[in-house]
Scaffold this motif. Structure first.
Motif, short mmCIF file in Angstrom:
data_model
loop_
_atom_site.label_atom_id
_atom_site.label_comp_id
_atom_site.label_asym_id
_atom_site.label_seq_id
_atom_site.Cartn_x
_atom_site.Cartn_y
_atom_site.Cartn_z
N GLY A 3 0.80 -1.22 0.00
CA GLY A 3 0.00 0.00 0.00
C GLY A 3 0.83 1.26 0.00
O GLY A 3 0.33 2.34 -0.26
N GLU A 4 2.11 1.11 0.33
CA GLU A 4 2.89 2.35 0.39
C GLU A 4 4.23 2.20 -0.32
O GLU A 4 4.77 1.11 -0.47
CB GLU A 4 3.10 2.76 1.84
N SER A 5 4.72 3.31 -0.75
CA SER A 5 5.93 3.33 -1.55
C SER A 5 7.14 3.56 -0.64
O SER A 5 7.07 4.28 0.34
CB SER A 5 5.83 4.44 -2.59
N ARG A 6 8.25 2.90 -1.01
CA ARG A 6 9.49 3.15 -0.25
C ARG A 6 10.51 3.87 -1.10
O ARG A 6 11.61 4.13 -0.68
CB ARG A 6 10.07 1.81 0.23
N PHE A 7 10.14 4.14 -2.33
CA PHE A 7 11.09 4.68 -3.29
C PHE A 7 11.19 6.19 -3.15
O PHE A 7 10.18 6.89 -3.23
CB PHE A 7 10.62 4.31 -4.70
N VAL A 8 12.38 6.70 -2.89
CA VAL A 8 12.51 8.14 -2.72
C VAL A 8 13.43 8.77 -3.76
O VAL A 8 13.54 9.98 -3.85
CB VAL A 8 13.04 8.49 -1.31
#
Lengths: 191, 342, 412, 541
Positions: free
Chosen positions: D143-148
């Motif tokens: 559900g959530e992105s870790r890509f920054v």
């Protein structure tokens, strides 16, 4: 817990004491501070994030933030929003957004100010502003078009600049690693 | 002779004028008072502090479309409001609103018609008022007005009895049916409210019932009968019912002031005797009006405080409590008076 | 099908008796009370058969405000239906929002954080106070005491201010979301709310003084429309009407939901079941609601206000603007709705007017297959003929006032 | 029946034909295995890694017999690594898990990688709403992105050809389009360049897709990388209503879906039907629907008034009354029908006109794939109902000679000279033509998107299509018009079909609902397609 039914004393049964007591209460209200206000002159102070009329906003560079994704049109429970999507002009500085509403109409007679459009907008382009008294003499007057909505919305600061560094590189740009919009130098192969 | 007649006409015009003015401003007062009691601002748009509001109200009534429903009995329908309003105005003929006004050698009496049977005149006239309401209820040919009319006639007739009986002791004590004499008696002795509190109380309550005011406003009771007998009325006809109601209030207040609160008198010289100087006469008129205003305010005050009776409760109160009470009161007073006379 | 005429053969003695009765009672008057009448609280119509002032028969008629909410629900996502719940019992929109949210959450099998629960409790209790203030105010106004209505309305205005603070709208709140709330409770809300519940008892006391011991008011209400315990249960009455008849049933206690088990409060019940008891129960419930709000404010936990369910709750706007997964979930959540499991649930919440239940049949996906609303007003209105018969025309206003119904919810 | 094997998928017993892969096998029992690159009609590439499943085989003892565990069931040996479902074929005794945490974790990982460089384009991407990336991300992803980090940028808004726009940033490199162009369309022109994150889909230099089937790659593209240029930004798919229809542009009768909103058809896409068009359709048919929303459409019945000298609109009632009156008075009636009319219409037309009737053939070039030479979708239907008689030259000669004075035309054009010779010309059509210009009576008809009906394709397959949008103006379906002219009492198209099924043996026992969405094969003796008479066509034009 049982509620106590009133048992009246003899005097109370003559009506008089309670009527006098009541009159004492009402008369005390005579000099009290008035609760109502002189409306058109004295506007109510809106509390919290008041949900007034929906409006469209531009970013500080004058770009119409709406990209006509039509989420608001879809989610709008009374179907008050009608968007005609279109292309953004190719030469525009923001042409990488590709899409913008050709026409954006909100029927304020249908709008129920639920705020769903603002909630679902993935571009932060639609905001419910403070206008709560929207009036007109004709139905057409209350069909706000894109221009009117943008006028009402004004400019909203943008902290993200979602579309700024994005999009197609100019033709001829080599495909490869890009950082901050510029191609990164490839290291020479170590053969 | 002509001059006298002219004088009378002027007097009548003045009394009716003042009374209608008061009626208009009673509406104003009611709107202000209820607004303030309810923490509202109240009318303040027309003129400074909204004092011209009655004018605006009147204008509005005049300019409203006069709807004459097709199902009504047109003649009676049109007469009814007039019949309601006129008695209130006529009744003022015998109520003393001042003692004397000595102007340039002439003494103008503070009453239009100094009848010896003033109170009977008033009862006779004001009981005509019920016809207006009954007529309105019947002529409207509609169910809610009909119910309102029935309620009203029964209620007003019942309370007329209380009203009449309750003031008997007053006249027994004052010794005259002439209202001027009653006031003079009070000016000379004491306000009758102190001698006849029960009489006053019953009169007061009956006055509420007579004028269809809360807690006895069943005939119009908008929450039940959607306005009762004046449901079908609009425009100036409706306004006349309104005026009639407030005129009746004014008359009843004036009557209470006259019968129990010393009319134009104040319990100290030089106001406790008929005036011999112009300024005293003028002040006495003012005193009378001030007392009336107090009662008008009471009417209003009560209206915005307490709930309404139910029809059967109202009748029970009238017939089962007040009428026996008044009779007992008459007997008691008679006995006391007889004893005192001895 | 052919019409069947029933012939009634009455023997002569009976006919004579009937004629005598008719003679005695005279002609009966049929009066239409409503659908547009000052005291029918909306577009409710009663056809009254009057014998003089006495009601000999009464036929209530509903449906003038029917909007097809239940059918509308089948054509939109669960979240889109929330604004429609505002318009059920429009005197307590927050409570409707809360009830609906819990119903869908029960379907999805998710639990919301404690903070969310407590905020919802405050919302529901504020709605209860608001609704009862209006109920009592309107009832007293119908009986003729107009000023009480304005006093209670003043307090309702303050509740509306609280609504505005918490969700940005005064009446059409649409505050809850599936799995949480539209937004967190703002900081400024707590002191405002504290001030409100501190000031409210004064108004309740004023109302109390103006009405409760006033003999005119008592005479209009005492022993009017007595609803027996059995009838109350048999007719499916809920809320203050049921409790007024002496049944101690309150879903907040009987079937605790949304954190109500953590609060101390009493359930007021009546003894006789007349209009007076229903009035008294409402008065007491407001005081109990103040207690609950007080406790909730005192023990309000911090932290998240939305359930940690990325597939159900809309992601934060900042993330939608910068992150891919969130953007996708945002899109799918909006356009397809939550992917509810297949199943049927019923959730009833103790709303101001009684038990507001949502019965949801889901065949999966973002839209309910069928959504039935058990509206307390609808059920409570059945009592009207039972209660009105034999009373006087004037009593109808007291009876309707004490039933305290809302047509928005009854007709849906 | 081919050889079958038994296996277990998520605890469910599956009997699948040998050689089937796991995705298809799971589909048999209603289990979805997410996939991007796999397409049942294309070769397997196995490069998206989305369809990873956990597979195990029974442990065999020395006798090659399954070893039984203590509970009496075979012991399963699971593979140490997950296998891709698309390229793993079923095997006897195989046990497959598609929902274990291990599989879920793998899918989450794949999804996360796919989304790393995906642009935040959903708001401006036409695919949103039918995007597999969106769907699988919600169904199987985190559900959530870790890509920054900064995303890789690639060319956007490039025109692959006039019909297709390519957005490389959105491409997830599934290679479906590459395989389609190579294997189905027969033009191997697409490919990947660069490596790793910078892999990019592109066309070979100097080439562009130029077959008649290019737009199918838009359909099979699971994301918004390939979009149909003339549908770009027209309408969101979540507003569009899908109506099952049949392409009316040639005798193949490809099964289609019409996507419409509020009376406007926005696009046409193929619908799976292995018996007709598999899941493809040609661009010619796909794009040829714009006439539905043509502003010049005929909207009302009209008569060429002798008094006013111009066309006057009539009500349907009046038009029917006048025409039936004149038809009764007329002698021989001839009729020219259209091979684009539905079977029901042709049936009624035949009833109305009688023997002197024919259809006008339309032909084009066949491409050996889907597009047929016969461009009439219902030639077989015309034959079946007796409308295709080959009498067209006779009719035309008759008109020329003045023998035929009354003509009814259903959806075809007529030469100006011929039209002028007629005493009574009634034309039922949707768009203004020469014929409608000279017709005494013009009755507005409806296009295939506005009515229900059936076509019989070149292989004698009876297929049903549905109304997607309401007719324009007061136009109404031709079968209603013909019913009114006949004075018949068909209340619905079902009644017409029922009557037809009673009359025509080939349709015996059928009704509209029995036809179903995929159609039924009719048993008709004679070969359906006859050589088209070139002469007749020349005369018609």
């Amino acid at each position: 817990m049982q509620v106590q039914r009133p048992k009246l004393t003899f005097w109370e049964r003559t009506y008089i004491p309670q009527i006098l007591k009541g009159m004492w209460i009402t008369i005390r209200h005579l000099p009290m501070k008035k609760f109502t206000r002189m409306y058109p002159e004295e506007k109510p102070k809106l509390l919290g994030d008041y949900r007034g009329a929906p409006t469209l906003v531009k970013d500080p560079e004058g770009r119409v933030k709406c990209v006509s994704c039509q989420l608001c049109e879809f989610v709008c429970p009374p179907k008050a929003i009608r968007i005609t999507p279109g292309f953004r002009a190719d030469q525009a500085f923001d042409s990488n957004v590709e899409k913008e509403p050709k026409e954006f109409e909100i029927d304020m007679l249908r709008c129920i100010y639920c705020g769903y459009c603002e909630e679902v907008c993935p571009e932060e382009a639609i905001f419910l502003k403070n206008d709560f008294a929207i009036t007109g003499y004709k139905r057409e007057e209350l069909r706000f078009n894109k221009q009117k909505l943008l006028e009402l919305g004004g400019v909203q600061p943008d902290s993200i600049w979602k579309w700024k560094y994005k999009g197609a590189p100019p033709p001829g740009t080599p495909i490869g690693p890009v950082r901050d919009g510029k191609p990164v130098e490839k290291k020479a192969a170590g053969h | 002779m002509m001059l006298e007649l002219l004088g009378h006409l002027i007097k009548i015009a003045a009394v009716i004028g003042v009374m209608l003015g008061f009626v208009a401003y009673t509406v104003m007062l009611e709107r202000w008072a209820c607004a303030w009691m309810q923490d509202r601002i109240g009318p303040n748009r027309v003129g400074p502090f909204g004092v011209l509001q009655p004018l605006a109200d009147g204008l509005k009534f005049i300019f409203k479309e006069d709807v004459l429903p097709h199902h009504v009995n047109k003649v009676y329908f049109c007469i009814a409001p007039v019949v309601t309003m006129i008695p209130g105005l006529i009744a003022m003929a015998v109520i003393p609103w001042g003692s004397n006004l000595p102007i340039a050698g002439h003494v103008i009496k503070g009453v239009i018609a100094d009848l010896n049977v003033g109170i009977l005149f008033i009862f006779a006239i004001s009981s005509l008022g019920v016809y207006g309401i009954v007529l309105a209820g019947w002529a409207s040919n509609s169910k809610y007005p009909f119910l309102g009319g029935i309620r009203s006639s029964a209620q007003m007739i019942s309370y007329e009895v209380c009203l009449g009986l309750s003031v008997v002791p007053v006249f027994m004590q004052a010794g005259s049916l002439n209202l001027m004499k009653v006031v003079e008696y009070q000016a000379a002795h004491t306000w009758l409210v102190l001698c006849q509190p029960l009489s006053f109380f019953i009169f007061l309550v009956s006055a509420f019932a007579e004028t269809n005011r809360t807690p006895f406003d069943l005939p119009e009771a908008e929450q039940e009968l959607v306005g009762g007998y004046h449901t079908e009325y609009s425009s100036m006809k409706f306004a006349m019912f309104f005026l009639g109601e407030y005129a009746a209030m004014f008359v009843q207040s004036a009557l209470m002031v006259t019968l129990f609160f010393g009319g134009w008198s104040l319990p100290f010289a030089p106001f406790n005797a008929p005036a011999t100087e112009l300024w005293v006469g003028a002040v006495q008129i003012g005193v009378f009006l001030a007392k009336v205003v107090c009662f008008l305010f009471l009417f209003i005050w009560v209206r915005w405080t307490i709930p309404r009776f139910r029809y059967d409760q109202l009748m029970a109160l009238g017939w089962k409590i007040f009428i026996p009470l008044t009779i007992v009161n008459i007997l008691l007073v008679a006995v006391v008076l007889a004893l005192v006379a001895k | 099908m052919a019409t069947r005429y029933e012939m009634e053969m009455i023997d002569s003695a009976a006919r004579a008796h009937q004629a005598f009765e008719e003679e005695l009672h005279g002609e009966k008057l049929i009066v239409n009370m409503g659908p547009s009448h000052p005291s029918t609280h909306g577009v409710f119509r009663m056809v009254l058969e009057l014998d003089g002032e006495e009601i000999t028969n009464c036929w209530p008629e509903i449906g003038f405000l029917h909007r097809g909410d239940e059918k509308i629900a089948e054509n939109m996502t669960y979240t889109q239906f929330i604004p429609y719940t505002d318009r059920l019992d429009y005197l307590a929109p927050l409570a409707n929002n809360v009830a609906y949210a819990y119903a869908v959450e029960k379907l999805c099998g998710i639990d919301v954080p404690v903070r969310c629960k407590y905020i919802r409790v405050i919302c529901a209790e504020l709605a209860r106070i608001s609704s009862h203030l209006l109920g009592i105010g309107a009832m007293s106004m119908d009986i003729g005491a107009m000023t009480v209505f304005l006093y209670t309305f003043k307090q309702r205005e303050l509740i509306y201010d609280l609504c505005e603070t918490i969700c940005g709208a005064r009446l059409t709140t649409s505050y809850t979301r599936i799995g949480g709330l539209a937004n967190d409770m703002p900081e400024s809300f707590i002191p405002m709310c504290r001030k409100f519940i501190a000031d409210l008892p004064a108004t309740i006391d004023e109302t109390d003084k103006l009405l409760t011991r006033n003999k005119i008011f008592i005479e209009r209400n005492k022993d009017i429309a007595v609803l027996s315990r059995e009838d109350a249960i048999n007719y499916g009455a809920t809320g203050p009407i049921l409790r007024g008849s002496g049944v101690e049933h309150d879903l907040r206690k009987a079937n605790p939901y949304g954190g109500y088990e953590n609060f101390q409060f009493d359930i007021p019940t009546g003894t006789v079941g007349d209009c007076m008891d229903r009035y008294l129960v409402r008065m007491e419930e407001m005081r109990q609601s103040i207690r609950i709000i007080q406790q909730a404010l005192d023990s309000m936990p911090g932290g998240e206000w939305n359930a940690p369910e990325a597939k159900i709750v809309l992601p934060e706007k900042q993330a939608v603007l910068t992150k891919m997964e969130e953007l996708i979930h945002h899109f799918i959540n909006v356009t397809q709705g939550i992917n509810a499991p297949v199943g049927e649930v019923y959730f009833g919440a103790e709303n101001p007017k009684g038990e507001l239940g949502f019965y949801i049949v889901s065949k999966g996906g973002g839209t309910p297959h069928r959504l039935k609303i058990r509206a307390p007003s609808f059920v409570n209105l059945q009592l009207v003929p039972l209660l009105c018969k034999g009373h006087m025309m004037s009593d109808t206003v007291a009876i309707l006032g004490s039933l305290d119904f809302v047509m928005g919810e009854c007709d849906r | 029946m081919a050889e079958t094997v038994k296996l277990t998928i998520d605890g469910k017993e599956v009997v699948a034909p040998k050689g089937m892969n796991l995705i298809e096998a799971a589909k048999l029992v209603g289990i979805e295995v997410p996939h991007y690159c796999y397409h049942p009609k294309l070769t397997i590439a196995g490069n998206c890694r989305m369809c990873l499943v956990d597979t195990g085989m029974p442990k065999l003892d020395k006798d090659k017999k399954p070893e039984l565990g203590p509970d009496g069931k075979p012991v399963i040996m699971f593979a140490p690594k997950l296998a891709i479902g698309c390229n793993t074929t079923v095997a006897e005794g195989m046990v497959v898990h598609t929902r274990t945490p291990k599989v879920q974790k793998a899918r989450e990982g794949v999804m996360e990688f796919l989304l790393i460089n995906h642009p935040l384009d959903c708001p401006i991407c036409d695919q949103a709403g039918e995007c597999r990336l969106q769907e699988f991300s919600v169904d199987y992803g985190k559900g959530e992105s870790r890509f920054v980090e900064e995303k890789v940028h690639k060319p956007k808004q490039t025109k692959l050809n006039a019909k297709i726009t390519l957005d490389d940033e959105r491409c997830i490199l599934c290679s479906r389009c590459i395989r389609f162009m190579k294997e189905v369309a027969g033009q191997d022109c697409l490919g990947f360049v660069n490596r790793g994150s910078y892999s990019t889909l592109t066309c070979y230099p100097g080439q562009e897709p130029k077959t008649n089937y290019d737009l199918n790659i838009v359909d099979i593209c699971p994301v918004g990388a390939l979009t149909q240029t003339d549908f770009r930004f027209e309408q969101r798919v979540w507003f569009l209503k899908e109506t099952k229809s049949v392409c009316p542009n040639c005798s193949t009768g490809c099964n289609t879906v019409l996507w419409s909103r509020e009376g406007v058809v926005y696009r046409q896409t193929p619908r799976d039907n292995d018996a007709v068009n598999q899941c493809w359709m040609c661009d010619y048919g796909r794009l040829n629907f714009k006439f539905i929303n043509d502003p010049t459409r005929l909207t009302s019945p009209s008569v060429k008034s002798a008094v006013y000298g111009e066309r006057v609109n009539l009500t349907w009632l009046e038009a029917t009354r006048q025409i039936t009156g004149k038809l009764k008075a007329a002698g021989t009636i001839a009729g020219i029908a259209s091979g684009r009319a539905t079977t029901e219409e042709l049936f009624l037309f035949k009833k109305l006109v009688g023997d002197l009737v024919d259809i006008v053939p339309h032909t084009g070039e066949a491409d050996g794939k889907l597009l047929q030479a016969d461009r009439n979708p219902n030639t077989a239907g015309a034959k079946l109902t007796g409308c295709a008689t080959g009498k067209l030259p006779e009719i035309l000669e008759g008109i020329k000679a003045g023998k035929v004075k009354t003509l009814i035309v259903l959806g075809e054009d007529l030469d100006e000279e011929l039209a002028k010779k007629l005493e009574l010309l009634v034309v039922i059509d949707t768009l203004p033509t020469k014929a409608t210009e000279h017709a005494n009576y013009v009755l507005p008809g409806t296009t295939f998107a506005e009515k229900r009906g059936t076509f019989i394709n070149g292989k004698n397959r009876l297929q049903r299509f549905n109304a997607a949008i309401p007719p324009v103006g007061i136009a109404r379906p031709e079968w209603q018009t013909l019913t009114a002219l006949l004075g018949a009492s068909y209340a619905a198209i079902e009644d017409v079909f029922a009557d037809m099924a009673r009359t025509l043996p080939a349709l015996a026992g059928l009704n509209l609902s029995k036809i179903g969405d995929l159609g039924v094969e009719l048993k008709i003796e004679q070969p359906a397609v006859q050589p088209v008479s070139q002469a007749a066509e020349a005369v018609a034009k």
